[in-house]
Design a protein around this motif. Structure first.
Motif, mmCIF file in Angstrom:
data_model
loop_
_atom_site.group_PDB
_atom_site.id
_atom_site.type_symbol
_atom_site.label_atom_id
_atom_site.label_comp_id
_atom_site.label_asym_id
_atom_site.label_seq_id
_atom_site.Cartn_x
_atom_site.Cartn_y
_atom_site.Cartn_z
ATOM 1 N N ASP A 129 23.845 64.883 14.987
ATOM 2 C CA ASP A 129 24.587 66.044 15.459
ATOM 3 C C ASP A 129 23.925 67.298 14.903
ATOM 4 O OD1 ASP A 129 26.376 64.511 16.831
ATOM 5 O OD2 ASP A 129 28.159 65.189 15.740
ATOM 6 N N ARG A 174 35.159 68.309 12.183
ATOM 7 C CA ARG A 174 36.033 69.413 12.606
ATOM 8 C C ARG A 174 37.323 68.861 13.185
ATOM 9 N NH1 ARG A 174 31.274 72.192 16.005
ATOM 10 N NH2 ARG A 174 31.335 70.103 16.860
ATOM 11 N N HIS A 207 25.153 69.574 13.048
ATOM 12 C CA HIS A 207 25.754 70.096 11.809
ATOM 13 C C HIS A 207 25.719 68.995 10.765
ATOM 14 C CE1 HIS A 207 28.660 69.306 15.138
ATOM 15 N NE2 HIS A 207 28.819 68.226 14.391
ATOM 16 N N HIS A 215 27.944 65.170 7.547
ATOM 17 C CA HIS A 215 28.334 65.655 8.875
ATOM 18 C C HIS A 215 29.578 66.521 8.703
ATOM 19 C CE1 HIS A 215 30.914 65.122 12.542
ATOM 20 N NE2 HIS A 215 29.777 65.442 13.150
ATOM 21 N N VAL A 216 29.600 67.666 9.347
ATOM 22 C CA VAL A 216 30.786 68.527 9.277
ATOM 23 C C VAL A 216 31.820 67.980 10.256
ATOM 24 C CG1 VAL A 216 31.708 70.856 9.492
ATOM 25 C CG2 VAL A 216 29.304 70.520 8.813
HETATM 26 MN MN MN Z 1 29.728 66.400 15.137
#
Ligand code: MN
Ligand code: UDP
Length: 570
Positions: free
Chosen positions: A174, A314, A176, A311-312
């Motif tokens: 990804d 959210r 981020h 990994h961020v």
């Molecule tokens: Mn992601």
């Protein structure tokens, strides 16, 4: 074996002051309380669904430290390892997150193994992601950008990246992420030994607010692997401990499913196995589709405890979903129709909306069904038996009643778990019946359980006078008394263990337990499906219970919740 020198990265990480924000994966807390900063913080959250102000404060070259297990640190990696193309797709990603991902790959991957980084821009509209980005990455030698002319969604964006890739392994990330030291070698080694292995790193959480990133060790009990539920959602679950089997902290572990964004796979095998279903849209379902395909068609899926990537996570997607909320249902319906065999009924039962073609169409499935046939894949029963035995489906003949649990008092309100994530310990509420299953789908089983299994197998059980979701005990062990319910002929849901009845608390839109009253209308319940779909459950409920001899015990007095009763509602 490779020497440490041979595994040097293309770019050395520039020296960053160890006390700088976020170094060693530390949290950065905003201390400036000025109105100006508050405004910036809020704007960042609105735009990116993470704390963009903090993201920007942290160096693009920060170190996340190296807290891998000792076994991983001393490991040597056997020659030769295949090279890889790292494919990073993005739509309107924040500069700080995207470029920290890129730099962390460049600074933590051996030069000789990193063929290239391919950035796939899925029609971003943020101005700095145009020429400014092109110019910036031009200096990074091995970073390419592919620009998609219109929004393709993550599945087609990954396919576009894969098409350009020249490395023998495709590694997807990804936009981020942050790679920890030596994240690549363990995954490449597994694939070098057997190219039908698909390998995921341990995915570390980068906190969306503080950008703290810690490295978990591989200690056996704390490790999580991927699972799936009948609603076709992905989840984590601790892995099963096999007491007789010694565990090595540097040994790959199999996983029933993958989270989806971060994995490495031989390029050849990726295409052999049918890459992705490119009729899936925007986001969702592709990870489960690929996980089932890998296992059922002869490959294997694993997580390597020596490979760590942050990994961020959210809470919401910061971008729109062209096609609306039914996109995921469309994608999942394709998974169910192609891969689940007779078990697709389990999915439709949880998501009745997907069943009716008038709501969500799956589209043309011919090519994917042919792929499954051509690859001579095993059936879903094999997957359950061998890969994820904990996926339990109550046999149809053991379901006495199923669907919504409607309270008769208004014919409008249904039992509702308000718990789409399948958490344990969540109190039952009441909500307007919506006919969409999900939080309002329950099964009364022959064993007396009320099972609620949208994203996890949960069973209803009292906690004080409230009713909460618990892990089901059956089929591992016999149903405990706390989880036994009795639907009486006149519609009471009686809990023999406490000698109380399920009661709708009209004053608080909740449901709890009170003494049973013969005439108590707030205690009369009707199971059923609102979508017009009727399953042929046993009608004579009482005759089919395995709880012989139990009958509800009624009081003569009127019992009902008073408006002043304190009932905890979440
Ligand atoms: Mn992601
Ligand atoms: N993405 C994309 N096109 C889309 C949706 C998402 O390129 O239409 C990218 C997104 O920028 C991210 C990756 O796909 O790099 C995965 O999406 P996201 O991080 O939102 O999914 P999550 O990690 O929250 O499941």
């Amino acid at each position: 074996f490779y020497t440490e020198d041979e595994l040097a990265p293309l770019f050395e990480r520039p020296k960053v002051d160890p006390s700088a924000p976020g170094e060693y994966g530390k949290a950065y807390k905003v201390t400036d309380n000025s109105a100006e900063v508050k405004k910036l913080v809020k704007e960042g959250w609105d735009k990116h669904a993470f704390n963009h102000y903090v993201c920007q404060k942290i160096s693009l070259h920060r170190s996340v430290g190296d807290k891998r297990d000792q076994e991983c640190k001393v490991r040597k990696w056997r020659k030769p390892l295949p090279d890889t193309s790292v494919i990073i797709i993005f739509h309107n990603e924040a500069w700080c997150a995207l470029l920290r991902t890129v730099h962390s790959v460049l600074e933590n991957s051996p030069k000789i193994l990193l063929k290239e980084i391919i950035l796939v821009d899925d029609a971003s509209t943020l101005s700095n992601l145009g020429k400014e980005l092109t110019d910036y990455v031009a200096k990074l030698q091995i970073v390419k950008i592919i620009r998609l002319p219109s929004r393709a969604g993550l599945i087609r964006a990954r396919l576009a990246g894969a098409q350009e890739a020249q490395g023998s392994v495709l590694t997807f990330l990804d936009s981020h992420c942050e790679c920890a030291p030596h994240w690549l070698e363990p995954m490449l080694e597994r694939i070098a030994e057997d190219n039908t292995r698909v390998v995921c790193p341990v995915i570390e959480v980068i906190d969306a607010d503080t950008f703290a990133m810690s490295l978990t060790t591989a200690r056996y009990t704390s490790e999580n692997t991927g699972i799936l539920s009948w609603s076709l959602g992905f989840n984590w679950a601790p892995r099963k401990i096999n007491p007789g089997q010694p565990i090595k902290n540097d040994e790959a572990l199999t996983s029933a499913t993958m989270a989806g964004g971060l994995f490495a796979m031989s390029r050849k095998y990726f295409y052999h196995l049918g890459s992705y279903d490119n009729d899936m849209l925007v986001w969702g379902g592709e990870n489960i589709e690929m996980s089932l395909r890998i296992w059922m068609c002869g490959g294997s899926l694993e997580i390597h405890p020596c490979s760590h990537v942050g990994h961020v996570f959210r809470k919401r997607a910061p971008y729109s979903h062209p096609g609306g909320s039914d996109v995921i249902t469309h994608n999942n319906k394709r998974v169910a129709e192609v891969w689940l065999d007779e078990y697709k009924e389990q999915y439709y039962k949880r998501v009745p909306r997907a069943r009716a073609v008038s709501y969500v169409e799956a589209g043309d499935l011919t090519a994917r069904i042919k792929l499954r046939h051509d690859l001579k894949c095993r059936n879903f029963q094999w997957y359950i038996t061998n890969i994820y035995p904990a996926l339990y489906a109550t046999p149809k003949e053991d379901i006495l009643k199923g669907g919504e649990v409607l309270n008769n008092i208004t014919s409008k309100y249904c039992l509702d778990s308000a718990n789409p994530d399948g958490k344990v310990g969540v109190k039952m509420t009441m909500y307007v019946c919506h006919g969409m299953g999900v939080n309002q789908d329950f099964d009364l089983t022959r064993n007396g359980e009320i099972r609620h299994s949208y994203s996890k197998e949960l069973c209803l059980q009292p906690s004080g006078n409230s009713i909460v979701t618990y892990d089901c005990v059956f089929p591992k062990k016999a149903v405990p008394p706390e989880q036994k319910w009795l639907l009486t002929q006149d519609g009471h849901i009686y809990h023999p263990d406490s000698n109380l009845c399920l009661t709708y608390n009209i004053h608080h839109l909740s449901a709890g337990l009170l003494k049973c009253v013969k005439q108590g209308t707030s205690q009369i319940w009707v199971f059923g499906h609102k979508d017009g779909y009727q399953e042929d459950y046993q009608v004579d409920v009482n005759a089919n219970y395995t709880m012989d001899g139990l009958t509800a015990n009624y009081t003569d007095q009127e019992v009902a919740y008073e408006s002043t009763d304190q009932v905890d509602v979440i």
